[in-house]
Enzyme design. Sequence first.
Site, PDB file in Angstrom:
ATOM      1  N   ASP A  91       0.427  -0.989  -0.535  1.00  0.00           N
ATOM      2  CA  ASP A  91       0.282   0.323   0.331  1.00  0.00           C
ATOM      3  C   ASP A  91       0.789   0.798  -0.223  1.00  0.00           C
ATOM      4  OD1 ASP A  91      -1.898   1.973   0.046  1.00  0.00           O
ATOM      5  OD2 ASP A  91      -2.562   1.043   1.642  1.00  0.00           O
ATOM      6  N   SER A  92       0.265   2.182  -0.531  1.00  0.00           N
ATOM      7  CA  SER A  92       1.020   3.422  -0.701  1.00  0.00           C
ATOM      8  C   SER A  92       1.571   4.068   0.214  1.00  0.00           C
ATOM      9  CB  SER A  92       0.077   4.244  -2.056  1.00  0.00           C
ATOM     10  OG  SER A  92      -0.836   4.444  -1.758  1.00  0.00           O
ATOM     11  N   GLY A  93       1.065   4.462   1.519  1.00  0.00           N
ATOM     12  CA  GLY A  93       1.022   5.277   2.580  1.00  0.00           C
ATOM     13  C   GLY A  93       0.086   5.659   2.429  1.00  0.00           C
ATOM     14  N   GLY A  94      -0.738   6.122   1.202  1.00  0.00           N
ATOM     15  CA  GLY A  94      -1.888   7.133   1.696  1.00  0.00           C
ATOM     16  C   GLY A  94      -2.774   7.104   2.474  1.00  0.00           C
ATOM     17  N   PHE A  95      -3.560   5.966   3.077  1.00  0.00           N
ATOM     18  CA  PHE A  95      -4.101   5.751   4.162  1.00  0.00           C
ATOM     19  C   PHE A  95      -3.623   5.785   5.513  1.00  0.00           C
ATOM     20  CE2 PHE A  95      -6.362   2.071   6.680  1.00  0.00           C
ATOM     21  CZ  PHE A  95      -7.411   2.696   7.035  1.00  0.00           C
ATOM     22  N   GLN A 186     -11.788   7.270  -5.137  1.00  0.00           N
ATOM     23  CA  GLN A 186     -11.814   7.520  -4.148  1.00  0.00           C
ATOM     24  C   GLN A 186     -12.858   8.066  -4.308  1.00  0.00           C
ATOM     25  OE1 GLN A 186     -10.388   7.214  -1.047  1.00  0.00           O
ATOM     26  NE2 GLN A 186      -8.468   6.593  -1.561  1.00  0.00           N
ATOM     27  N   GLY A 213     -11.570   4.287   0.715  1.00  0.00           N
ATOM     28  CA  GLY A 213     -11.910   5.057   1.081  1.00  0.00           C
ATOM     29  C   GLY A 213     -13.525   4.174   1.566  1.00  0.00           C
ATOM     30  N   ASP A 263      -8.312  -7.213   1.585  1.00  0.00           N
ATOM     31  CA  ASP A 263      -7.297  -7.581   2.263  1.00  0.00           C
ATOM     32  C   ASP A 263      -8.312  -6.875   4.081  1.00  0.00           C
ATOM     33  OD1 ASP A 263      -6.249  -4.223   1.901  1.00  0.00           O
ATOM     34  OD2 ASP A 263      -5.171  -4.532   3.839  1.00  0.00           O
ATOM     35  N   CYS A 301     -12.827 -27.764  10.479  1.00  0.00           N
ATOM     36  CA  CYS A 301     -11.826 -26.724   9.993  1.00  0.00           C
ATOM     37  C   CYS A 301     -11.168 -27.289   9.960  1.00  0.00           C
ATOM     38  CB  CYS A 301     -11.407 -25.534  11.300  1.00  0.00           C
ATOM     39  SG  CYS A 301      -9.937 -24.723  10.841  1.00  0.00           S
ATOM     40  N   CYS A 303      -7.495 -26.656   9.499  1.00  0.00           N
ATOM     41  CA  CYS A 303      -6.430 -26.594   9.696  1.00  0.00           C
ATOM     42  C   CYS A 303      -5.640 -26.934  10.661  1.00  0.00           C
ATOM     43  CB  CYS A 303      -6.053 -25.150  10.481  1.00  0.00           C
ATOM     44  SG  CYS A 303      -6.473 -24.737  12.256  1.00  0.00           S
ATOM     45  N   CYS A 306      -7.135 -26.647  14.198  1.00  0.00           N
ATOM     46  CA  CYS A 306      -7.623 -27.570  15.013  1.00  0.00           C
ATOM     47  C   CYS A 306      -7.659 -28.937  15.406  1.00  0.00           C
ATOM     48  CB  CYS A 306      -8.807 -27.104  13.920  1.00  0.00           C
ATOM     49  SG  CYS A 306      -9.595 -25.687  13.889  1.00  0.00           S
ATOM     50  N   HIS A 332      -5.207 -20.048  12.025  1.00  0.00           N
ATOM     51  CA  HIS A 332      -6.927 -20.595  12.161  1.00  0.00           C
ATOM     52  C   HIS A 332      -7.477 -19.751  11.643  1.00  0.00           C
ATOM     53  CE1 HIS A 332     -10.320 -22.147  13.483  1.00  0.00           C
ATOM     54  NE2 HIS A 332     -11.070 -21.142  13.390  1.00  0.00           N
TER      55      HIS A 332
END
Length: 369
Positions: A91-95, A186, A213, A263, A301, A303, A306, A332
């Site tokens: 991610d660009s850092g914008g957030f 946006q 956004g 994400d 599950c 995993c 579990c 998990h």
Amino acid sequence: MLFQLIKKDKHCAARLGLITTSRGEIPTPIFMPVATHGAMKPLTPAQIEETGARIILSNTYHLHLQPGEGLVKKAGGLHKFMSWDKPILTDSGGFQVFSLPNKRITEDGVFFKHEVTGEEIYLDPASATRIQQDLGADIIMAFDECIPYPCDKAYAEQSTKKTIRWLKECRNAMTDNGQALFGIVQGSVYEDLRAMCAREMRKLDLPGYAIGGVSVGEGLELLKKVVGWTAPHLPENKPRYLMGVGLPEDILESVERGVDMFDCVIPTRYARSATLFTRRGKIRLTNKNYKRDFFPIDPSCDCYTCRHFTRAYLHHLFVANEVLSAILSALHNIHFYLTMMAEIREAIANDRFMEYKGRFLGEYLGNER
Ligand code: GUN
Ligand code: ZN
């Protein structure tokens, strides 16, 4: 990077696709677990791989402050530095920058103070792009302004226009390293701004597009509207990534509306605070009901956690404050998300996404406590 749209579900806008990168294939819809600082608290890369993750996300903002992209580049790039050979999206850092308290936003970029040293730092489209190129990310996100919610329309409009201009600056800063730049739509909660932004950005014919956004406090009903207003204006043959989303119900609603990538820190963050996902909703393992519960977290599950451990054992680990509690819980929770995504893909392949969503949510929300 290449995206193939394999098929669309007959009964909604859900899509089945395949992203091909030089570091491996990513079937979509996909969930990307988050390794903010180039590490996924508290898992080793081998354990991340065991969850079935095909691509992970890291952050420009954090890696720029520590250890710095120069050092990562010297180490041979982020993949080599952290020993993860599958794709990475940064991610660009914008957030992150826009959620800081002391920042100064100009038409060209953002000034902010280093969290530790107090030093003034400046990020703009060109520098955020160069940092991500130095990190060696497979997918690079444009530097954007994530508009807070709520926001009046006049501000949203001028900010969205700035983000469009910044996207062009990011593209012009890209040197050809085989890395893919995604634009971020946006427009806050305004239908015409979302449509305008998507239409302007698609003219640049980028390898992929994100919807930004969202998950800023607007709630699921507005999230559904924003995705519904944006996705139809994006090109069919490019991946669509909804940033920072979300809970299983948010993902299902967004897949239905044509989103391919997600994400979120939720599975790993919740794991550390003893909240685990099951088919019948979330459970809080520190609750004393689990002290003598000798069943697995989720009996359906498969995993590692579990297959080998009981709720009583995990309850004990959390009470005793053992590091293993976070490891087993993260394994998990990420497995839970990735299994849901695999089932979503299978459902779309059979034109049964709506049925799958109904069944999943009936069981999951019906028992939410
Ligand atoms: N992560 C979650 N939302 C956003 C967004 O709007 N922009 C960026 N760059 N990252 C995000
Ligand atoms: Zn499990």
